[in-house]
Design a protein around this motif. Sequence first.
Motif, mmCIF file in Angstrom:
data_model
loop_
_atom_site.group_PDB
_atom_site.id
_atom_site.type_symbol
_atom_site.label_atom_id
_atom_site.label_comp_id
_atom_site.label_asym_id
_atom_site.label_seq_id
_atom_site.Cartn_x
_atom_site.Cartn_y
_atom_site.Cartn_z
ATOM 1 N N LEU A 181 -6.792 7.559 0.437
ATOM 2 C CA LEU A 181 -6.345 6.310 -0.174
ATOM 3 C C LEU A 181 -6.049 6.496 -1.654
ATOM 4 N N ASP A 182 -6.729 7.438 -2.293
ATOM 5 C CA ASP A 182 -6.536 7.677 -3.718
ATOM 6 C C ASP A 182 -5.260 8.463 -4.005
ATOM 7 N N MET A 183 -4.994 9.509 -3.202
ATOM 8 C CA MET A 183 -3.924 10.444 -3.561
ATOM 9 C C MET A 183 -2.661 10.340 -2.703
ATOM 10 N N PHE A 184 -2.761 9.884 -1.458
ATOM 11 C CA PHE A 184 -1.562 9.875 -0.621
ATOM 12 C C PHE A 184 -0.495 8.894 -1.113
ATOM 13 N N PRO A 185 -0.864 7.762 -1.743
ATOM 14 C CA PRO A 185 0.192 6.965 -2.368
ATOM 15 C C PRO A 185 0.980 7.750 -3.421
ATOM 16 N N HIS A 186 0.312 8.673 -4.129
ATOM 17 C CA HIS A 186 1.023 9.541 -5.071
ATOM 18 C C HIS A 186 1.987 10.462 -4.333
ATOM 19 N N TRP A 187 1.494 11.103 -3.279
ATOM 20 C CA TRP A 187 2.346 12.059 -2.553
ATOM 21 C C TRP A 187 3.547 11.348 -1.932
ATOM 22 N N GLN A 188 3.354 10.090 -1.540
ATOM 23 C CA GLN A 188 4.478 9.359 -0.942
ATOM 24 C C GLN A 188 5.630 9.227 -1.933
ATOM 25 N N TYR A 189 5.341 8.738 -3.142
ATOM 26 C CA TYR A 189 6.450 8.515 -4.066
ATOM 27 C C TYR A 189 6.974 9.827 -4.643
ATOM 28 N N VAL A 190 6.117 10.827 -4.812
ATOM 29 C CA VAL A 190 6.598 12.122 -5.300
ATOM 30 C C VAL A 190 7.592 12.715 -4.311
ATOM 31 N N LEU A 191 7.257 12.701 -3.027
ATOM 32 C CA LEU A 191 8.147 13.283 -2.033
ATOM 33 C C LEU A 191 9.420 12.459 -1.870
ATOM 34 N N GLU A 192 9.280 11.139 -1.763
ATOM 35 C CA GLU A 192 10.461 10.310 -1.532
ATOM 36 C C GLU A 192 11.401 10.310 -2.737
ATOM 37 N N GLN A 193 10.845 10.164 -3.931
ATOM 38 C CA GLN A 193 11.692 10.045 -5.119
ATOM 39 C C GLN A 193 12.267 11.384 -5.583
ATOM 40 N N THR A 194 11.597 12.487 -5.233
ATOM 41 C CA THR A 194 12.062 13.796 -5.685
ATOM 42 C C THR A 194 12.876 14.523 -4.616
ATOM 43 N N PHE A 195 12.514 14.329 -3.346
ATOM 44 C CA PHE A 195 13.152 15.090 -2.272
ATOM 45 C C PHE A 195 13.800 14.173 -1.220
ATOM 46 N N GLN B 223 0.989 2.456 3.213
ATOM 47 C CA GLN B 223 1.364 2.776 4.588
ATOM 48 C C GLN B 223 1.076 4.239 4.915
ATOM 49 N N LEU B 224 1.482 5.153 4.019
ATOM 50 C CA LEU B 224 1.273 6.568 4.290
ATOM 51 C C LEU B 224 -0.214 6.903 4.383
ATOM 52 N N ALA B 225 -1.021 6.325 3.494
ATOM 53 C CA ALA B 225 -2.462 6.570 3.556
ATOM 54 C C ALA B 225 -3.037 6.075 4.875
ATOM 55 N N ALA B 226 -2.626 4.883 5.309
ATOM 56 C CA ALA B 226 -3.132 4.327 6.563
ATOM 57 C C ALA B 226 -2.722 5.183 7.751
ATOM 58 N N LEU B 227 -1.474 5.646 7.772
ATOM 59 C CA LEU B 227 -1.004 6.473 8.881
ATOM 60 C C LEU B 227 -1.662 7.853 8.874
ATOM 61 N N ALA B 228 -1.939 8.378 7.690
ATOM 62 C CA ALA B 228 -2.640 9.660 7.606
ATOM 63 C C ALA B 228 -4.053 9.545 8.173
ATOM 64 N N LEU B 229 -4.742 8.460 7.852
ATOM 65 C CA LEU B 229 -6.079 8.255 8.404
ATOM 66 C C LEU B 229 -6.017 8.048 9.913
ATOM 67 N N GLN B 230 -4.980 7.349 10.376
ATOM 68 C CA GLN B 230 -4.782 7.190 11.823
ATOM 69 C C GLN B 230 -4.559 8.546 12.489
ATOM 70 N N SER B 231 -3.745 9.379 11.857
ATOM 71 C CA SER B 231 -3.497 10.713 12.380
ATOM 72 C C SER B 231 -4.786 11.535 12.446
ATOM 73 N N ALA B 232 -5.594 11.441 11.389
ATOM 74 C CA ALA B 232 -6.844 12.206 11.361
ATOM 75 C C ALA B 232 -7.805 11.749 12.455
ATOM 76 N N ARG B 233 -7.853 10.443 12.691
ATOM 77 C CA ARG B 233 -8.744 9.936 13.747
ATOM 78 C C ARG B 233 -8.286 10.387 15.127
ATOM 79 N N GLY B 234 -6.981 10.390 15.344
ATOM 80 C CA GLY B 234 -6.467 10.727 16.668
ATOM 81 C C GLY B 234 -6.086 12.176 16.855
ATOM 82 N N GLY B 235 -6.077 12.956 15.771
ATOM 83 C CA GLY B 235 -5.690 14.353 15.875
ATOM 84 C C GLY B 235 -4.254 14.537 16.314
ATOM 85 N N CYS B 236 -3.367 13.669 15.841
ATOM 86 C CA CYS B 236 -1.990 13.685 16.314
ATOM 87 C C CYS B 236 -1.011 13.444 15.179
#
Length: 383
Positions: A199-213, A361-374
């Motif tokens: 929750l702390d860092m994935f919002p950063h990674w979201q905008y870094v990736l979207e805005q830069t790449f 959204q990205l943080a929530a989906l990442a946590l969902q992925s971690a819970r489900g291993g998918c």
Amino acid sequence: MPRRSIGIIMNGVTGRMGYRQHLVRSILAIREQGGLELPDGTVVWPEPVLVGRSEDKLRALAERHGLERWTTDLDAALADPAHEIYFDAQLTQVREKSLRAAIAAGKHIYTEKPTAESLAGALELAALARDAGVKNGVVQDKLFLPGLLKLKRLVEGGFFGRILSIRGEFGYWVFEGDWQQAQRPSWNYRAEEGGGIVLDMFPHWQYVLEQTFAPIRSVYAHTATHIPERRDEQGRTYRATADDAAYAVFELEGGAVAQFNSSWTVRVNRDELVEFQVDGTEGSAVAGLRDCRIQHRAATPKPVWNPDLPVTEPFRDQWQQVPDNAEFDNGFKAQWEQFLAHVVADAPFRYDLLAGAKGVQLAALALQSARGGCRVQVPELAL
């Protein structure tokens, strides 16, 4: 030159980020330079109103910096029409409620991230601000770092050719609080208080990736609580319930793959606390907070794998530094200036509450992925 004063409610300035980056290095720095001069010659003069829970801390901050306006009464500050902007650097857990109150009071909104603990809450804030007709922005400070600005310059100049992959390494060792004091607050390690590195860092990674790449289209994440027990600010032992490390793979629009390791349980063997390596068909780059090094296709050496002999190639020396070619201001201050120009002169500003919701959204989906291993798809967001 005409001067335009603008009152800014600054909630959470007794915290580390709110005080150092937003009050001292942004708002007070703008005042020290004589205000923000707009293209038409108007000088915007920020008038901060310090808000928090502790009278003693607020009074001490105000006296230290020669400021007169401070209060523990947020409702009273919001009721004053002289205060046009509400800024929030509070704990994540209490941010959404205060933002709602500020929007209802007709204030323009500028806030730290994550904007809310849930995607539903983040989207509702964006809709409320839109319906209220207030300007709104979310801090996306990494985009204004010299290293990332150089990286963006390379992308826009076509240096990489077709981008294949991005690797991000972020983190450092946060002491457990027993024999050395922890350098992060204990709530960061309690999920029930809004803690966790995702929750702390994935919002950063979201905008870094979207805005830069490019926008993120899917995420696979694995989270861990490597240190299960820590000590808080009073020296009391507590159980860590939030993730202190996360390992993620993001698929970007266009096919590039990004791998990001985020950890508060890693010892640093990098030039900087965060580094991004970008590899493309025509060249590669490694960017940190300030520096950026490149290696073009034509200058790429031809290493040969031989585990029986010691390494003799000076791999790091084979890269070239990207020049500054500009003067870089503090990233937080640069974005504050953009937002002030947006409020006063309707200058463009893309980093709004909907952009902030994408990080939640990205943080929530990442946590969902971690819970489900998918692997989880990342749908486009819209109001």
